[in-house]
Scaffold this motif. Structure first.
Motif, PDB file in Angstrom:
ATOM      1  N   ARG A 183       4.021   0.602   2.142  1.00 32.82           N
ATOM      2  CA  ARG A 183       4.036  -0.584   3.247  1.00 32.82           C
ATOM      3  C   ARG A 183       3.717  -1.764   2.812  1.00 32.82           C
ATOM      4  O   ARG A 183       2.597  -1.989   2.063  1.00 32.82           O
ATOM      5  CB  ARG A 183       3.185  -0.037   4.512  1.00 32.82           C
ATOM      6  CG  ARG A 183       2.636  -1.409   5.297  1.00 32.82           C
ATOM      7  CD  ARG A 183       2.103  -1.035   6.577  1.00 32.82           C
ATOM      8  NE  ARG A 183       3.129  -0.086   7.570  1.00 32.82           N
ATOM      9  CZ  ARG A 183       2.722   0.079   8.706  1.00 32.82           C
ATOM     10  NH1 ARG A 183       1.482  -0.196   9.229  1.00 32.82           N
ATOM     11  NH2 ARG A 183       3.650   0.632   9.585  1.00 32.82           N
ATOM     12  N   THR A 184       4.652  -2.844   2.906  1.00 27.44           N
ATOM     13  CA  THR A 184       4.245  -4.101   2.641  1.00 27.44           C
ATOM     14  C   THR A 184       4.170  -4.859   3.667  1.00 27.44           C
ATOM     15  O   THR A 184       5.073  -5.107   4.629  1.00 27.44           O
ATOM     16  CB  THR A 184       5.649  -4.879   1.609  1.00 27.44           C
ATOM     17  OG1 THR A 184       6.023  -3.837   0.693  1.00 27.44           O
ATOM     18  CG2 THR A 184       5.411  -5.960   1.333  1.00 27.44           C
ATOM     19  N   SER A 185       2.865  -5.554   3.543  1.00 25.23           N
ATOM     20  CA  SER A 185       2.693  -6.435   4.869  1.00 25.23           C
ATOM     21  C   SER A 185       2.312  -7.931   4.674  1.00 25.23           C
ATOM     22  O   SER A 185       1.838  -7.903   3.296  1.00 25.23           O
ATOM     23  CB  SER A 185       1.334  -5.881   5.663  1.00 25.23           C
ATOM     24  OG  SER A 185       0.240  -5.774   4.549  1.00 25.23           O
ATOM     25  N   ASN A 207       0.919  -1.323  -0.012  1.00 24.66           N
ATOM     26  CA  ASN A 207      -0.062  -0.013  -0.350  1.00 24.66           C
ATOM     27  C   ASN A 207       1.023   1.177   0.015  1.00 24.66           C
ATOM     28  O   ASN A 207       2.024   1.167   0.692  1.00 24.66           O
ATOM     29  CB  ASN A 207      -0.812   0.224   1.145  1.00 24.66           C
ATOM     30  CG  ASN A 207      -1.943  -1.048   1.219  1.00 24.66           C
ATOM     31  OD1 ASN A 207      -2.785  -1.041   0.272  1.00 24.66           O
ATOM     32  ND2 ASN A 207      -2.033  -1.959   2.237  1.00 24.66           N
ATOM     33  N   PHE A 250       5.595  -6.472   8.762  1.00 21.59           N
ATOM     34  CA  PHE A 250       5.427  -5.272   7.735  1.00 21.59           C
ATOM     35  C   PHE A 250       6.837  -4.706   7.578  1.00 21.59           C
ATOM     36  O   PHE A 250       7.723  -4.837   8.460  1.00 21.59           O
ATOM     37  CB  PHE A 250       4.237  -4.376   8.068  1.00 21.59           C
ATOM     38  CG  PHE A 250       5.052  -3.628   9.144  1.00 21.59           C
ATOM     39  CD1 PHE A 250       5.398  -2.366   8.941  1.00 21.59           C
ATOM     40  CD2 PHE A 250       4.664  -4.010  10.472  1.00 21.59           C
ATOM     41  CE1 PHE A 250       5.791  -1.438  10.229  1.00 21.59           C
ATOM     42  CE2 PHE A 250       5.092  -3.195  11.777  1.00 21.59           C
ATOM     43  CZ  PHE A 250       5.567  -2.024  11.549  1.00 21.59           C
ATOM     44  N   ILE A 251       7.026  -3.919   6.559  1.00 23.56           N
ATOM     45  CA  ILE A 251       8.209  -3.000   6.092  1.00 23.56           C
ATOM     46  C   ILE A 251       7.806  -2.054   5.435  1.00 23.56           C
ATOM     47  O   ILE A 251       6.911  -1.874   4.491  1.00 23.56           O
ATOM     48  CB  ILE A 251       9.284  -3.944   5.434  1.00 23.56           C
ATOM     49  CG1 ILE A 251      10.439  -3.056   5.325  1.00 23.56           C
ATOM     50  CG2 ILE A 251       8.780  -4.361   3.927  1.00 23.56           C
ATOM     51  CD1 ILE A 251      11.790  -3.748   4.593  1.00 23.56           C
ATOM     52  N   ASP A 252       8.227  -0.705   5.935  1.00 25.58           N
ATOM     53  CA  ASP A 252       7.806   0.567   5.411  1.00 25.58           C
ATOM     54  C   ASP A 252       8.992   1.068   4.516  1.00 25.58           C
ATOM     55  O   ASP A 252      10.422   1.146   5.305  1.00 25.58           O
ATOM     56  CB  ASP A 252       7.377   1.333   6.377  1.00 25.58           C
ATOM     57  CG  ASP A 252       6.163   1.187   6.873  1.00 25.58           C
ATOM     58  OD1 ASP A 252       5.241   0.427   6.338  1.00 25.58           O
ATOM     59  OD2 ASP A 252       5.885   1.718   7.994  1.00 25.58           O
ATOM     60  N   ASN A 263       0.995   5.088   1.290  1.00 31.76           N
ATOM     61  CA  ASN A 263       0.291   6.063   2.088  1.00 31.76           C
ATOM     62  C   ASN A 263       1.165   7.369   2.181  1.00 31.76           C
ATOM     63  O   ASN A 263       2.451   7.164   2.282  1.00 31.76           O
ATOM     64  CB  ASN A 263       0.446   5.480   3.705  1.00 31.76           C
ATOM     65  CG  ASN A 263      -0.383   3.944   3.811  1.00 31.76           C
ATOM     66  OD1 ASN A 263      -1.489   4.079   3.190  1.00 31.76           O
ATOM     67  ND2 ASN A 263       0.254   3.057   4.358  1.00 31.76           N
ATOM     68  N   ARG A 316       5.048   6.657   2.083  1.00 36.79           N
ATOM     69  CA  ARG A 316       5.739   5.424   2.206  1.00 36.79           C
ATOM     70  C   ARG A 316       5.235   4.435   1.561  1.00 36.79           C
ATOM     71  O   ARG A 316       3.843   4.426   1.471  1.00 36.79           O
ATOM     72  CB  ARG A 316       5.993   5.131   4.015  1.00 36.79           C
ATOM     73  CG  ARG A 316       4.673   4.952   4.702  1.00 36.79           C
ATOM     74  CD  ARG A 316       4.853   4.677   6.079  1.00 36.79           C
ATOM     75  NE  ARG A 316       3.637   4.533   6.912  1.00 36.79           N
ATOM     76  CZ  ARG A 316       2.847   5.412   7.339  1.00 36.79           C
ATOM     77  NH1 ARG A 316       3.241   6.667   7.042  1.00 36.79           N
ATOM     78  NH2 ARG A 316       1.792   5.166   7.866  1.00 36.79           N
ATOM     79  N   TYR A 361      13.618   3.507   6.653  1.00 35.82           N
ATOM     80  CA  TYR A 361      12.794   2.297   6.307  1.00 35.82           C
ATOM     81  C   TYR A 361      12.397   1.894   7.870  1.00 35.82           C
ATOM     82  O   TYR A 361      13.026   2.305   8.662  1.00 35.82           O
ATOM     83  CB  TYR A 361      13.488   1.140   5.607  1.00 35.82           C
ATOM     84  CG  TYR A 361      14.562   0.409   6.297  1.00 35.82           C
ATOM     85  CD1 TYR A 361      14.176  -0.666   7.116  1.00 35.82           C
ATOM     86  CD2 TYR A 361      16.076   0.907   6.621  1.00 35.82           C
ATOM     87  CE1 TYR A 361      15.088  -1.472   7.930  1.00 35.82           C
ATOM     88  CE2 TYR A 361      16.852   0.206   7.453  1.00 35.82           C
ATOM     89  CZ  TYR A 361      16.500  -0.842   8.100  1.00 35.82           C
ATOM     90  OH  TYR A 361      17.380  -1.502   9.006  1.00 35.82           O
TER      91      TYR A 361
END
Length: 454
Positions: A131-133, A72, A306-308, A74, A129, A325
């Motif tokens: 965001r991968t969750s 996503n 998750f990683i931002d 954001n 950012r 990150y």
């Protein structure tokens, strides 16, 4: 003048309809099986059920996609004025030191600074950012995916149930067309006999061998039979229209109809299949069992990561200092929910028990339906054989009575009685034949012996 005009017009309409029936009966030979196959491919109800099945397939794909990573974007921008502030006495802290340094160095290299008042709200600030969750463990996703898979089986059973019902309806409509066409043929023969009798009686009256009343009675009998013939033709048109409706064809499309004598009256010898109604209820029981597990899984922990990857700072600034990150692992575990999970689980358990009771009941109902359909078919075949024998006797009786009447040894009313009995028995034989085919189609439906195409 009016009478002379209407009679040819009505005869012309009758002739046109007779031509339509002839074309229908002698059109390109299409078997009942071909009609059934056409209906299974083109019926609007089958298409609708197919769309619902395809919808469930996409629902399963959606459920499986929940196991995959989700990305996503954001982004936010903040611009503020006023609000809470914090005073930082930088000047009070540094100015004495700066004054001392200026005196020691005899310079003004250290100017005085003002105290700072900083607001809490950021001004001209952005944060963007990706965001991968990814879920690591979530029992609700697992059971939801299994439920979606069972719902596909449920909808497939629904589709098969509709197809079986359509096969039965197409066959019944086909036999109704056949019976209506046969009724038209019977009434046409009756009208032809009545016209022959009218001509014969007119000759008798002309030769002073009978009184005028005989001709009047013959004319009235002919008018009544012509009215019944018109009604039979209308019923044939309606039967053909309904049959074409099931096939999703234009309502006036011709139908290839063989003679009744060419149709087989052998009972259904195919092996009994499993009713899709039972498959549907068994699938529903599995769905309810999975719903119990789904309700219980609400009390289990959910683990995800998750990683931002983003950037934040003053608006339109992007450099190494703004990029960042953020990696993390989240745990969500509902500790207290006032027994909501337990109550939801109990509801699902009751649905499982209700589905089990319904399955047992439907099994008994389907057994009763099969037995009843078998008995009805046997009775219908006996009635048809009896009506067929009765029709043969009535036909012979009419010919004998007609011969006696033409020899002057019989009253005309006795001939009419023989004629009406012949017409009634012929119609009854046609109806009893239709009843046999109807009962055979019902037995085939009850046994689920028709092999549905994939």
């Amino acid at each position: 003048m009016n009478f002379n005009f209407k009679v040819p017009l009505r005869r012309l309409l009758h002739y046109a309809f007779a031509c339509f029936l002839t074309i229908s009966a002698h059109a390109q030979e299409v078997t009942l099986q071909e009609y059934v196959d056409y209906a299974l491919k083109n019926n609007q109800g089958v298409k609708q059920q197919g769309f619902l099945l395809e919808r469930n397939l996409y629902a399963l794909k959606e459920a499986k996609a929940l196991f995959l990573p989700e990305v996503n974007l954001n982004a936010s921008y903040l611009d503020s004025r006023g609000g809470r502030k914090i005073s930082i006495p930088i000047g009070d802290l540094l100015n004495p030191v700066y004054n001392s340094l200026n005196q020691l160095t005899n310079t003004s290299a250290f100017p005085e600074v003002e105290n700072v008042s900083q607001t809490f709200n950021p001004n001209n600030y952005y944060d963007a950012r990706f965001r991968t969750s990814l879920p690591i463990y979530n029992a609700e996703i697992i059971y939801n995916s299994r439920i979606k898979k069972e719902q596909i089986n449920f909808q497939q059973a629904e589709l098969d149930v509709y197809k079986r019902e359509l096969v039965k309806e197409v066959k019944l409509a086909y036999y109704a067309c056949l019976q209506a066409n046969e009724s038209v043929s019977i009434m046409q023969n009756a009208v032809s006999l009545a016209r022959d009798n009218l001509r014969f009686n007119q000759v008798l009256v002309k030769n002073d061998k009978a009184i005028r009343t005989v001709v009047s009675r013959s004319e009235n009998e002919l008018i009544g039979l012509e009215a019944r013939l018109e009604d039979a033709r209308n019923q044939a048109v309606n039967a053909i229209a309904y049959f074409n409706f099931l096939l999703n064809k234009p309502l006036d499309s011709p139908v290839s109809l063989p003679r009744q004598e060419t149709q087989s009256l052998l009972p259904d010898q195919a092996a009994e299949g499993k009713r899709e109604e039972l498959t549907r209820l068994e699938t529903l029981s599995r769905i309810n069992a999975l719903s119990v597990q789904l309700a219980r899984s609400a009390a289990l922990p959910k683990l995800s990561t998750f990683i931002d990857l983003g950037s934040q700072g003053d608006f339109l600034r992007f450099n190494n200092d703004t990029r960042y990150y953020l990696f993390g692992v989240t745990l969500d575990w509902r500790v207290f929910a006032a027994n909501r999970v337990q109550h939801r689980t109990k509801q699902a358990e009751m649905e499982v028990k209700a589905a089990g009771a319904q399955l047992d009941q439907v099994e008994q109902q389907l057994l009763l339906q099969t037995q009843t359909a078998t008995n009805r078919l046997g009775s219908a075949m006996q009635i048809y054989q009896a009506s067929k024998s009765q029709t043969g006797l009535s036909q012979q009786y009419y010919h004998d009575q007609q011969k006696l009447y033409r020899e002057g040894q019989l009253l005309y009313i006795e001939l009419l009685d023989a004629q009406n009995r012949l017409i009634s028995d012929q119609l009854q034989q046609s109806i009893s034949y239709l009843n046999v085919q109807t009962r055979a189609a019902e037995l085939e439906r009850a046994k689920a012996s028709y092999v549905l195409p994939n």
